[in-house]
Enzyme design. Structure first.
Site, PDB file in Angstrom:
ATOM      1  N   ASP A  59       0.853  -1.189   0.000  1.00  0.00           N
ATOM      2  CA  ASP A  59       0.000   0.000   0.000  1.00  0.00           C
ATOM      3  C   ASP A  59       0.891   1.242   0.000  1.00  0.00           C
ATOM      4  OD1 ASP A  59      -1.738   2.064   0.601  1.00  0.00           O
ATOM      5  OD2 ASP A  59      -2.858   0.923   2.104  1.00  0.00           O
ATOM      6  N   GLU A  84      -6.445   6.015  -6.987  1.00  0.00           N
ATOM      7  CA  GLU A  84      -7.893   5.893  -7.121  1.00  0.00           C
ATOM      8  C   GLU A  84      -8.214   6.685  -8.376  1.00  0.00           C
ATOM      9  OE1 GLU A  84     -10.177   4.213  -5.486  1.00  0.00           O
ATOM     10  OE2 GLU A  84      -8.754   3.356  -4.073  1.00  0.00           O
ATOM     11  N   THR A 100      -4.558   8.079  -1.217  1.00  0.00           N
ATOM     12  CA  THR A 100      -3.757   7.326  -2.198  1.00  0.00           C
ATOM     13  C   THR A 100      -3.050   8.253  -3.184  1.00  0.00           C
ATOM     14  OG1 THR A 100      -5.045   5.309  -2.019  1.00  0.00           O
ATOM     15  CG2 THR A 100      -3.910   5.667  -4.105  1.00  0.00           C
ATOM     16  N   THR A 130      -3.153  12.759 -15.584  1.00  0.00           N
ATOM     17  CA  THR A 130      -4.335  12.811 -16.441  1.00  0.00           C
ATOM     18  C   THR A 130      -4.543  14.210 -17.023  1.00  0.00           C
ATOM     19  OG1 THR A 130      -6.764  12.772 -16.319  1.00  0.00           O
ATOM     20  CG2 THR A 130      -5.623  13.156 -14.277  1.00  0.00           C
ATOM     21  N   ASP A 131      -5.235  14.267 -18.156  1.00  0.00           N
ATOM     22  CA  ASP A 131      -5.584  15.575 -18.726  1.00  0.00           C
ATOM     23  C   ASP A 131      -6.634  16.305 -17.885  1.00  0.00           C
ATOM     24  OD1 ASP A 131      -7.782  13.963 -19.317  1.00  0.00           O
ATOM     25  OD2 ASP A 131      -7.861  14.481 -21.453  1.00  0.00           O
ATOM     26  N   GLU A 132      -7.275  15.571 -16.937  1.00  0.00           N
ATOM     27  CA  GLU A 132      -8.362  16.187 -16.169  1.00  0.00           C
ATOM     28  C   GLU A 132      -7.863  17.281 -15.236  1.00  0.00           C
ATOM     29  OE1 GLU A 132     -11.390  13.450 -14.826  1.00  0.00           O
ATOM     30  OE2 GLU A 132     -10.839  11.995 -16.367  1.00  0.00           O
ATOM     31  N   TYR A 155     -11.267  13.826  -7.786  1.00  0.00           N
ATOM     32  CA  TYR A 155     -10.240  13.008  -8.464  1.00  0.00           C
ATOM     33  C   TYR A 155      -9.192  13.902  -9.121  1.00  0.00           C
ATOM     34  CZ  TYR A 155      -8.053  10.491 -12.355  1.00  0.00           C
ATOM     35  OH  TYR A 155      -7.130   9.996 -13.266  1.00  0.00           O
ATOM     36  N   LYS A 159      -5.149  14.465  -8.327  1.00  0.00           N
ATOM     37  CA  LYS A 159      -4.081  14.223  -9.316  1.00  0.00           C
ATOM     38  C   LYS A 159      -3.278  15.507  -9.528  1.00  0.00           C
ATOM     39  CE  LYS A 159      -3.246  10.982 -11.410  1.00  0.00           C
ATOM     40  NZ  LYS A 159      -2.415   9.774 -11.118  1.00  0.00           N
ATOM     41  N   ARG A 286     -23.662  14.155 -13.800  1.00  0.00           N
ATOM     42  CA  ARG A 286     -22.616  14.086 -12.772  1.00  0.00           C
ATOM     43  C   ARG A 286     -22.373  15.502 -12.232  1.00  0.00           C
ATOM     44  NH1 ARG A 286     -17.022  11.900 -15.069  1.00  0.00           N
ATOM     45  NH2 ARG A 286     -17.745   9.847 -14.430  1.00  0.00           N
TER      46      ARG A 286
HETATM   47  P1  NAD Z   1      -7.209   1.683 -12.123  1.00  0.00           P
HETATM   48  O1  NAD Z   1      -8.170   2.193 -11.115  1.00  0.00           O
HETATM   49  O2  NAD Z   1      -7.648   0.673 -13.115  1.00  0.00           O
HETATM   50  O3  NAD Z   1      -5.938   1.032 -11.371  1.00  0.00           O
HETATM   51  C1  NAD Z   1      -5.341   1.625 -10.249  1.00  0.00           C
HETATM   52  C2  NAD Z   1      -4.445   0.577  -9.582  1.00  0.00           C
HETATM   53  O4  NAD Z   1      -3.835   1.182  -8.441  1.00  0.00           O
HETATM   54  C3  NAD Z   1      -5.204  -0.660  -9.087  1.00  0.00           C
HETATM   55  O5  NAD Z   1      -4.512  -1.835  -9.458  1.00  0.00           O
HETATM   56  C4  NAD Z   1      -5.225  -0.490  -7.584  1.00  0.00           C
HETATM   57  O6  NAD Z   1      -5.252  -1.730  -6.880  1.00  0.00           O
HETATM   58  C5  NAD Z   1      -3.921   0.272  -7.348  1.00  0.00           C
HETATM   59  N1  NAD Z   1      -3.958   1.029  -6.096  1.00  0.00           N
HETATM   60  C6  NAD Z   1      -4.944   1.856  -5.658  1.00  0.00           C
HETATM   61  N2  NAD Z   1      -4.649   2.333  -4.448  1.00  0.00           N
HETATM   62  C7  NAD Z   1      -3.423   1.827  -4.115  1.00  0.00           C
HETATM   63  C8  NAD Z   1      -2.581   1.973  -2.991  1.00  0.00           C
HETATM   64  N3  NAD Z   1      -2.941   2.730  -1.943  1.00  0.00           N
HETATM   65  N4  NAD Z   1      -1.400   1.320  -2.985  1.00  0.00           N
HETATM   66  C9  NAD Z   1      -1.025   0.537  -4.041  1.00  0.00           C
HETATM   67  N5  NAD Z   1      -1.805   0.353  -5.125  1.00  0.00           N
HETATM   68  C10 NAD Z   1      -2.990   0.996  -5.161  1.00  0.00           C
HETATM   69  O7  NAD Z   1      -6.608   2.979 -12.810  1.00  0.00           O
HETATM   70  P2  NAD Z   1      -6.132   3.210 -14.325  1.00  0.00           P
HETATM   71  O8  NAD Z   1      -7.291   3.641 -15.106  1.00  0.00           O
HETATM   72  O9  NAD Z   1      -5.324   2.076 -14.752  1.00  0.00           O
HETATM   73  O10 NAD Z   1      -5.198   4.498 -14.108  1.00  0.00           O
HETATM   74  C11 NAD Z   1      -3.822   4.346 -13.789  1.00  0.00           C
HETATM   75  C12 NAD Z   1      -3.188   5.699 -13.668  1.00  0.00           C
HETATM   76  O11 NAD Z   1      -3.321   6.406 -14.893  1.00  0.00           O
HETATM   77  C13 NAD Z   1      -3.807   6.583 -12.596  1.00  0.00           C
HETATM   78  O12 NAD Z   1      -2.779   7.295 -11.953  1.00  0.00           O
HETATM   79  C14 NAD Z   1      -4.717   7.516 -13.370  1.00  0.00           C
HETATM   80  O13 NAD Z   1      -4.872   8.748 -12.716  1.00  0.00           O
HETATM   81  C15 NAD Z   1      -3.956   7.653 -14.672  1.00  0.00           C
HETATM   82  N6  NAD Z   1      -4.769   7.935 -15.872  1.00  0.00           N
HETATM   83  C16 NAD Z   1      -5.859   7.157 -16.175  1.00  0.00           C
HETATM   84  C17 NAD Z   1      -6.585   7.410 -17.330  1.00  0.00           C
HETATM   85  C18 NAD Z   1      -7.759   6.547 -17.746  1.00  0.00           C
HETATM   86  O14 NAD Z   1      -8.410   6.846 -18.750  1.00  0.00           O
HETATM   87  N7  NAD Z   1      -8.061   5.461 -17.050  1.00  0.00           N
HETATM   88  C19 NAD Z   1      -6.221   8.479 -18.160  1.00  0.00           C
HETATM   89  C20 NAD Z   1      -5.107   9.266 -17.808  1.00  0.00           C
HETATM   90  C21 NAD Z   1      -4.386   8.973 -16.669  1.00  0.00           C
HETATM   91  P1  TYD Z   2     -15.625   7.990 -17.373  1.00  0.00           P
HETATM   92  O1  TYD Z   2     -15.383   6.725 -18.139  1.00  0.00           O
HETATM   93  O2  TYD Z   2     -16.048   7.902 -15.949  1.00  0.00           O
HETATM   94  O3  TYD Z   2     -14.302   8.858 -17.538  1.00  0.00           O
HETATM   95  P2  TYD Z   2     -14.017  10.413 -17.097  1.00  0.00           P
HETATM   96  O4  TYD Z   2     -15.158  10.933 -16.336  1.00  0.00           O
HETATM   97  O5  TYD Z   2     -12.798  10.270 -16.255  1.00  0.00           O
HETATM   98  O6  TYD Z   2     -13.789  11.135 -18.384  1.00  0.00           O
HETATM   99  O7  TYD Z   2     -16.736   8.822 -18.148  1.00  0.00           O
HETATM  100  C1  TYD Z   2     -16.563   9.198 -19.505  1.00  0.00           C
HETATM  101  C2  TYD Z   2     -17.733  10.073 -19.890  1.00  0.00           C
HETATM  102  O8  TYD Z   2     -18.936   9.283 -19.851  1.00  0.00           O
HETATM  103  C3  TYD Z   2     -17.947  11.225 -18.932  1.00  0.00           C
HETATM  104  O9  TYD Z   2     -18.359  12.371 -19.672  1.00  0.00           O
HETATM  105  C4  TYD Z   2     -19.078  10.754 -18.042  1.00  0.00           C
HETATM  106  C5  TYD Z   2     -19.896   9.851 -18.956  1.00  0.00           C
HETATM  107  N1  TYD Z   2     -20.588   8.726 -18.263  1.00  0.00           N
HETATM  108  C6  TYD Z   2     -21.949   8.527 -18.426  1.00  0.00           C
HETATM  109  O10 TYD Z   2     -22.637   9.270 -19.161  1.00  0.00           O
HETATM  110  N2  TYD Z   2     -22.557   7.492 -17.770  1.00  0.00           N
HETATM  111  C7  TYD Z   2     -21.864   6.658 -16.952  1.00  0.00           C
HETATM  112  O11 TYD Z   2     -22.474   5.727 -16.343  1.00  0.00           O
HETATM  113  C8  TYD Z   2     -20.447   6.857 -16.806  1.00  0.00           C
HETATM  114  C9  TYD Z   2     -19.628   5.964 -15.920  1.00  0.00           C
HETATM  115  C10 TYD Z   2     -19.850   7.907 -17.486  1.00  0.00           C
END
Ligand code: NAD
Ligand code: TYD
Length: 348
Positions: A59, A84, A100, A130-132, A155, A159, A286
């Site tokens: 962790d 997260e 986290t 992330t771009d967010e 979130y 980040k 949302r």
């Molecule tokens: P995910 O939620 O699928 O995976 C996160 C992982 O982190 C999981 O395996 C979880 O078990 C682990 N984790 C969580 N808390 C932890 C802790 N306290 N200690 C150790 N491990 C822990 O996330 P993802 O979508 O794969 O995203 C990965 C990274 O990329 C994140 O940092 C996220 O901000 C970034 N990111 C994601 C996206 C996207 O579209 N999913 C886009 C841009 C950036």
């Molecule tokens: P998401 O996959 O949660 O990614 P992020 O919010 O990080 O971009 O959502 C992508 C888009 O889809 C976002 O505009 C929210 C929308 N959305 C829905 O309309 N319904 C849903 O149930 C979810 C999870 C997302």
């Protein structure tokens, strides 16, 4: 070369681990993951027997454990993805995101400093973001690496905070860092709380498709394997202290993406055309929903020669195929905690 990848059992992390283990047999890759609801060792089953891969359950919020791990394992580099990652969960429980994403990142930075106190030569701390963090765009413009931070969700705020700490450790202690900010990823092994896998699973099970607001929000979607390749080129060739934006040049309004997905699913499931679209349900928007994200990735294209490889329609087909062939994986990850999450978010 010994690299620590954090969060390697999650969606993007598992693709990054797979890419590094397979592409660099001479490297030792250690994956640390807490295995939260989003982390699943099934995502890495094909690597279990690889001699250059090693898993540690841990962790990142445990600062002492991180220092111990770094000092004993003598990593040369870190690729930090553990987080997260779901906006809706951050609205329901922001504190976990602070723990986290912010504290966890600071613990890793401290551990790197402690382990690398003899000198930073040849070391690198790569932070995946992330771009967010840049906030929301109107219908025009794109995020560049110099766009001011303006996060809106817990979130993205967590980040953004972690990005600031990473830069602060670079400025203050000279820790060698690099950061990338990527757009929405899609592909195999994504937990079915995010839009694409949630909707694939619901269409398959004939459940409503909860579209937030008017479905007009825009996201830029990138094939997850392309993100893993971008992380590789940045890790090896990126300039220390720099930020790189990564995106797909692939913007979709949610409702258009959902209609395309419904159409693909009708075809794959042998349903009459238009059948899956009937599942679309308009639900309350949302809170603080960012309108549009769009990434200008010309810096990484120009400096490092990276570009996305896959057309979205092709990637979405591949993604649908993977989920339809991976029913056991879906059943496993949607048992237990998922059911209560789903009920809380969307009702029955
Ligand atoms: P995910 O939620 O699928 O995976 C996160 C992982 O982190 C999981 O395996 C979880 O078990 C682990 N984790 C969580 N808390 C932890 C802790 N306290 N200690 C150790 N491990 C822990 O996330 P993802 O979508 O794969 O995203 C990965 C990274 O990329 C994140 O940092 C996220 O901000 C970034 N990111 C994601 C996206 C996207 O579209 N999913 C886009 C841009 C950036
Ligand atoms: P998401 O996959 O949660 O990614 P992020 O919010 O990080 O971009 O959502 C992508 C888009 O889809 C976002 O505009 C929210 C929308 N959305 C829905 O309309 N319904 C849903 O149930 C979810 C999870 C997302």
């Amino acid at each position: 070369m010994h690299i620590l990848i954090t969060g390697g059992a999650g969606f993007i992390g598992s693709h990054v681990v797979r890419h590094f283990v397979n592409s660099y047999p001479g490297y030792r890759i250690t994956n640390i993951d807490k295995l939260t609801y989003a982390g699943n060792l099934e995502n890495l089953r094909d690597l279990e027997q690889c001699a250059n891969y090693h898993f540690v359950k841990g962790d990142i919020t445990d600062g002492d454990a991180m220092v111990e791990l770094f000092v004993s394992e003598k990593f040369d580099g870190v690729i930090h993805l553990a987080a997260e990652s779901h906006v809706d969960r951050s609205i329901a429980n922001p504190t976990e995101f602070v723990m986290t994403n912010v504290l966890g990142t600071v613990n890793l930075l401290n551990a790197a400093r402690a382990a690398w106190k003899e000198g930073f030569n040849g070391k690198l701390f790569y932070h995946v973001s992330t771009d967010e963090v840049y906030g929301a765009l109107g219908s025009e413009g794109m995020f560049t690496e110099t766009t001011s931070y303006d996060p809106h969700s817990p979130y993205s705020a967590s980040k953004a905070s972690s990005d600031h700490f990473v830069r602060a450790y670079n400025d203050t202690y000279g820790l060698p860092v690099v950061i990338s900010n990527c757009s929405n990823n899609y592909g195999p092994f994504q937990f079915p709380e995010k839009l694409i896998p949630l909707f694939i699973n619901n269409i398959r099970n004939n459940k409503p498709l909860p579209v937030y607001g008017k479905g007009e929000n825009v996201r830029d979607w990138l094939w997850v394997v392309d993100h893993a390749h971008a992380i590789d080129v940045i890790y090896h060739n990126g300039r220390q202290g720099e930020t790189y934006n990564i995106g797909g040049r692939n913007e979709w309004r949610n409702i258009d993406l959902i209609r395309l997905l419904c159409c693909i699913m009708d075809r794959k499931l042998g349903r009459p055309e238009g059948e899956s679209e009937k599942l679309i349900t308009w639900v309350t928007d949302r809170a603080g929903h960012d309108f549009r994200y769009a990434i200008d990735s010309s810096k990484i294209q120009r400096e490092l020669g990276w570009a996305p490889s896959l057309q979205f329609e092709e990637g979405l087909e591949k993604t649908v195929d993977w989920y339809l062939e991976s029913q056991e994986w879906l059943d496993n990850v949607t048992s237990g905690e998922y059911k209560s999450y789903y009920r809380k978010m969307y009702g029955e």
